[in-house]
Motif scaffolding. Sequence first.
Motif, PDB file in Angstrom:
ATOM      1  N   HIS A 169      33.392 -19.719   1.350  1.00 25.45           N
ATOM      2  CA  HIS A 169      33.154 -18.710   0.313  1.00 25.45           C
ATOM      3  C   HIS A 169      31.667 -18.321   0.250  1.00 25.45           C
ATOM      4  O   HIS A 169      31.303 -17.392  -0.463  1.00 25.45           O
ATOM      5  CB  HIS A 169      33.618 -19.233  -1.053  1.00 25.45           C
ATOM      6  N   LEU A 170      30.830 -19.047   0.972  1.00 29.49           N
ATOM      7  CA  LEU A 170      29.382 -18.806   0.912  1.00 29.49           C
ATOM      8  C   LEU A 170      28.868 -17.947   2.069  1.00 29.49           C
ATOM      9  O   LEU A 170      27.861 -17.246   1.941  1.00 29.49           O
ATOM     10  CB  LEU A 170      28.624 -20.137   0.934  1.00 29.49           C
ATOM     11  N   PHE A 171      29.551 -18.039   3.218  1.00 31.39           N
ATOM     12  CA  PHE A 171      29.086 -17.330   4.418  1.00 31.39           C
ATOM     13  C   PHE A 171      30.268 -16.694   5.130  1.00 31.39           C
ATOM     14  O   PHE A 171      31.375 -17.225   5.101  1.00 31.39           O
ATOM     15  CB  PHE A 171      28.434 -18.318   5.405  1.00 31.39           C
ATOM     16  N   LYS A 172      29.982 -15.584   5.820  1.00 32.20           N
ATOM     17  CA  LYS A 172      30.997 -15.034   6.726  1.00 32.20           C
ATOM     18  C   LYS A 172      30.443 -15.018   8.145  1.00 32.20           C
ATOM     19  O   LYS A 172      29.232 -14.844   8.352  1.00 32.20           O
ATOM     20  CB  LYS A 172      31.418 -13.644   6.281  1.00 32.20           C
ATOM     21  N   SER A 173      31.351 -15.207   9.086  1.00 26.85           N
ATOM     22  CA  SER A 173      30.951 -15.233  10.485  1.00 26.85           C
ATOM     23  C   SER A 173      30.625 -13.814  10.958  1.00 26.85           C
ATOM     24  O   SER A 173      31.324 -12.867  10.611  1.00 26.85           O
ATOM     25  CB  SER A 173      32.090 -15.837  11.309  1.00 26.85           C
ATOM     26  N   MET A 174      29.570 -13.687  11.749  1.00 25.60           N
ATOM     27  CA  MET A 174      29.110 -12.357  12.175  1.00 25.60           C
ATOM     28  C   MET A 174      29.472 -12.034  13.612  1.00 25.60           C
ATOM     29  O   MET A 174      29.378 -10.880  14.028  1.00 25.60           O
ATOM     30  CB  MET A 174      27.580 -12.274  12.040  1.00 25.60           C
ATOM     31  N   ALA A 175      29.822 -13.037  14.399  1.00 24.61           N
ATOM     32  CA  ALA A 175      30.028 -12.774  15.825  1.00 24.61           C
ATOM     33  C   ALA A 175      31.043 -13.758  16.383  1.00 24.61           C
ATOM     34  O   ALA A 175      31.177 -14.873  15.883  1.00 24.61           O
ATOM     35  CB  ALA A 175      28.698 -12.911  16.565  1.00 24.61           C
ATOM     36  N   VAL A 194      23.817 -29.227   3.170  1.00 24.68           N
ATOM     37  CA  VAL A 194      22.728 -28.474   3.831  1.00 24.68           C
ATOM     38  C   VAL A 194      23.077 -26.990   3.873  1.00 24.68           C
ATOM     39  O   VAL A 194      22.234 -26.134   3.584  1.00 24.68           O
ATOM     40  CB  VAL A 194      22.435 -29.054   5.238  1.00 24.68           C
ATOM     41  N   PHE A 195      24.330 -26.651   4.193  1.00 23.63           N
ATOM     42  CA  PHE A 195      24.732 -25.236   4.181  1.00 23.63           C
ATOM     43  C   PHE A 195      24.555 -24.652   2.771  1.00 23.63           C
ATOM     44  O   PHE A 195      24.107 -23.514   2.625  1.00 23.63           O
ATOM     45  CB  PHE A 195      26.188 -25.061   4.630  1.00 23.63           C
ATOM     46  N   LYS A 196      24.895 -25.423   1.747  1.00 23.18           N
ATOM     47  CA  LYS A 196      24.721 -24.924   0.370  1.00 23.18           C
ATOM     48  C   LYS A 196      23.245 -24.677   0.081  1.00 23.18           C
ATOM     49  O   LYS A 196      22.874 -23.704  -0.566  1.00 23.18           O
ATOM     50  CB  LYS A 196      25.291 -25.930  -0.645  1.00 23.18           C
ATOM     51  N   MET A 197      22.403 -25.581   0.545  1.00 19.58           N
ATOM     52  CA  MET A 197      20.961 -25.396   0.339  1.00 19.58           C
ATOM     53  C   MET A 197      20.485 -24.134   1.061  1.00 19.58           C
ATOM     54  O   MET A 197      19.724 -23.332   0.497  1.00 19.58           O
ATOM     55  CB  MET A 197      20.187 -26.612   0.867  1.00 19.58           C
ATOM     56  N   PHE A 198      20.959 -23.938   2.291  1.00 16.81           N
ATOM     57  CA  PHE A 198      20.565 -22.727   3.033  1.00 16.81           C
ATOM     58  C   PHE A 198      20.983 -21.477   2.241  1.00 16.81           C
ATOM     59  O   PHE A 198      20.222 -20.523   2.129  1.00 16.81           O
ATOM     60  CB  PHE A 198      21.208 -22.708   4.418  1.00 16.81           C
ATOM     61  N   HIS A 199      22.208 -21.517   1.711  1.00 16.06           N
ATOM     62  CA  HIS A 199      22.690 -20.367   0.934  1.00 16.06           C
ATOM     63  C   HIS A 199      21.749 -20.078  -0.223  1.00 16.06           C
ATOM     64  O   HIS A 199      21.432 -18.928  -0.525  1.00 16.06           O
ATOM     65  CB  HIS A 199      24.111 -20.669   0.428  1.00 16.06           C
ATOM     66  N   SER A 200      21.257 -21.129  -0.871  1.00 16.21           N
ATOM     67  CA  SER A 200      20.436 -20.949  -2.077  1.00 16.21           C
ATOM     68  C   SER A 200      19.051 -20.351  -1.766  1.00 16.21           C
ATOM     69  O   SER A 200      18.428 -19.779  -2.648  1.00 16.21           O
ATOM     70  CB  SER A 200      20.276 -22.281  -2.820  1.00 16.21           C
ATOM     71  N   VAL A 201      18.592 -20.475  -0.529  1.00 14.61           N
ATOM     72  CA  VAL A 201      17.233 -19.994  -0.224  1.00 14.61           C
ATOM     73  C   VAL A 201      17.218 -18.725   0.632  1.00 14.61           C
ATOM     74  O   VAL A 201      16.147 -18.201   0.948  1.00 14.61           O
ATOM     75  CB  VAL A 201      16.366 -21.086   0.452  1.00 14.61           C
ATOM     76  N   LEU A 202      18.407 -18.254   1.010  1.00 16.24           N
ATOM     77  CA  LEU A 202      18.471 -16.998   1.774  1.00 16.24           C
ATOM     78  C   LEU A 202      18.450 -15.807   0.832  1.00 16.24           C
ATOM     79  O   LEU A 202      18.999 -15.863  -0.286  1.00 16.24           O
ATOM     80  CB  LEU A 202      19.768 -16.939   2.599  1.00 16.24           C
ATOM     81  N   LEU A 203      17.858 -14.717   1.286  1.00 20.32           N
ATOM     82  CA  LEU A 203      17.955 -13.453   0.547  1.00 20.32           C
ATOM     83  C   LEU A 203      19.401 -12.961   0.628  1.00 20.32           C
ATOM     84  O   LEU A 203      20.148 -13.384   1.529  1.00 20.32           O
ATOM     85  CB  LEU A 203      17.029 -12.418   1.192  1.00 20.32           C
ATOM     86  N   PRO A 204      19.808 -12.061  -0.257  1.00 24.02           N
ATOM     87  CA  PRO A 204      21.151 -11.482  -0.132  1.00 24.02           C
ATOM     88  C   PRO A 204      21.341 -10.906   1.275  1.00 24.02           C
ATOM     89  O   PRO A 204      20.463 -10.208   1.788  1.00 24.02           O
ATOM     90  CB  PRO A 204      21.154 -10.368  -1.186  1.00 24.02           C
ATOM     91  N   GLY A 205      22.471 -11.244   1.888  1.00 20.85           N
ATOM     92  CA  GLY A 205      22.745 -10.750   3.245  1.00 20.85           C
ATOM     93  C   GLY A 205      22.002 -11.495   4.340  1.00 20.85           C
ATOM     94  O   GLY A 205      22.110 -11.148   5.523  1.00 20.85           O
ATOM     95  N   GLY A 206      21.259 -12.551   3.948  1.00 19.69           N
ATOM     96  CA  GLY A 206      20.495 -13.332   4.932  1.00 19.69           C
ATOM     97  C   GLY A 206      21.407 -14.042   5.921  1.00 19.69           C
ATOM     98  O   GLY A 206      22.600 -14.249   5.670  1.00 19.69           O
ATOM     99  N   LEU A 207      20.831 -14.437   7.043  1.00 15.76           N
ATOM    100  CA  LEU A 207      21.607 -14.995   8.159  1.00 15.76           C
ATOM    101  C   LEU A 207      21.208 -16.439   8.436  1.00 15.76           C
ATOM    102  O   LEU A 207      20.062 -16.828   8.190  1.00 15.76           O
ATOM    103  CB  LEU A 207      21.341 -14.180   9.425  1.00 15.76           C
ATOM    104  N   VAL A 208      22.164 -17.190   8.959  1.00 14.11           N
ATOM    105  CA  VAL A 208      21.855 -18.549   9.429  1.00 14.11           C
ATOM    106  C   VAL A 208      22.550 -18.755  10.770  1.00 14.11           C
ATOM    107  O   VAL A 208      23.648 -18.225  10.990  1.00 14.11           O
ATOM    108  CB  VAL A 208      22.273 -19.620   8.386  1.00 14.11           C
ATOM    109  N   THR A 209      21.880 -19.456  11.665  1.00 15.71           N
ATOM    110  CA  THR A 209      22.532 -19.773  12.940  1.00 15.71           C
ATOM    111  C   THR A 209      22.451 -21.267  13.220  1.00 15.71           C
ATOM    112  O   THR A 209      21.471 -21.932  12.854  1.00 15.71           O
ATOM    113  CB  THR A 209      21.945 -18.969  14.121  1.00 15.71           C
TER     114      THR A 209
END
Length: 201
Positions: free
Chosen positions: A185-191, A157-172
């Motif tokens: 390697h797909l996401f970095k933590s923001m907070a 599911v995280f991989k799918m989210f990565h594929s549909v987010l714009l560059p720099g897009g966020l997920v919570t």
Amino acid sequence: MAFTFFFRDSHTLERAVDFLLPQVSGNSKIKVWNAGCAMGPETYTFAIILAERMNQYAFNNVLIEASDIDETENFGRILTEGFYPESDLKRLPEGILGKYFVNSERQGFYRVVDKVRSRVNFTKHDLLTLKPYGSGYSFIICKNVLLHFQPEQRIEVFKMFHSVLLPGGLVTTEQTQNLPDECSHLFKSMATDAHIYQKIG
Ligand SMILES: C[S@@+](CC[C@H](N)C(=O)[O-])C[C@H]1O[C@@H](n2cnc3c(N)ncnc32)[C@H](O)[C@@H]1O
């Protein structure tokens, strides 16, 4: 009925908006996916937070695509119609009820104002199909859903989210949900005080 309520973990949603607004400033279309939205309190909470923090012109560019597996076959109707019982609205922050809900013709129910309702769509969607609901999202909200999935399913599911987010897009995600190591390697933590991740790449 799914467990959910208005302004649940609004701290995380507010923090995400801190990161989101500078990114989408000036965009003519701002797409958000609320995956596992239940009957809408989370969707409308986020829409109201945005309405409070954006000018009307920019807010009109927002589209929140809400989706749920919706085993009750009811969530879509409740969310789209936007009628909620007074008892669901008791714990709203001060000033929100009068500004974003109107007394409805249904006894004991308030209705979300048109300005906010018009920014929201609902579609029935099963995350575990791994077939994305749409694309071009600036932000994905998926809270208190992933905990029901197996670890391998969360990774997909995280991989799918990565594929549909714009560059720099966020997920919570919910506070108890860490990013799987396989997705580091797909996401970095923001907070440090909220589970908000930014797409890498
Ligand atoms: C506990 S509720 C969370 C609602 C809201 N996100 C919140 O945090 O308040 C979990 C929701 O996930 C939905 N859900 C469970 N499995 C799902 C799946 N495979 N695809 C989409 N939604 C799912 C349920 O129908 C339910 O509405």
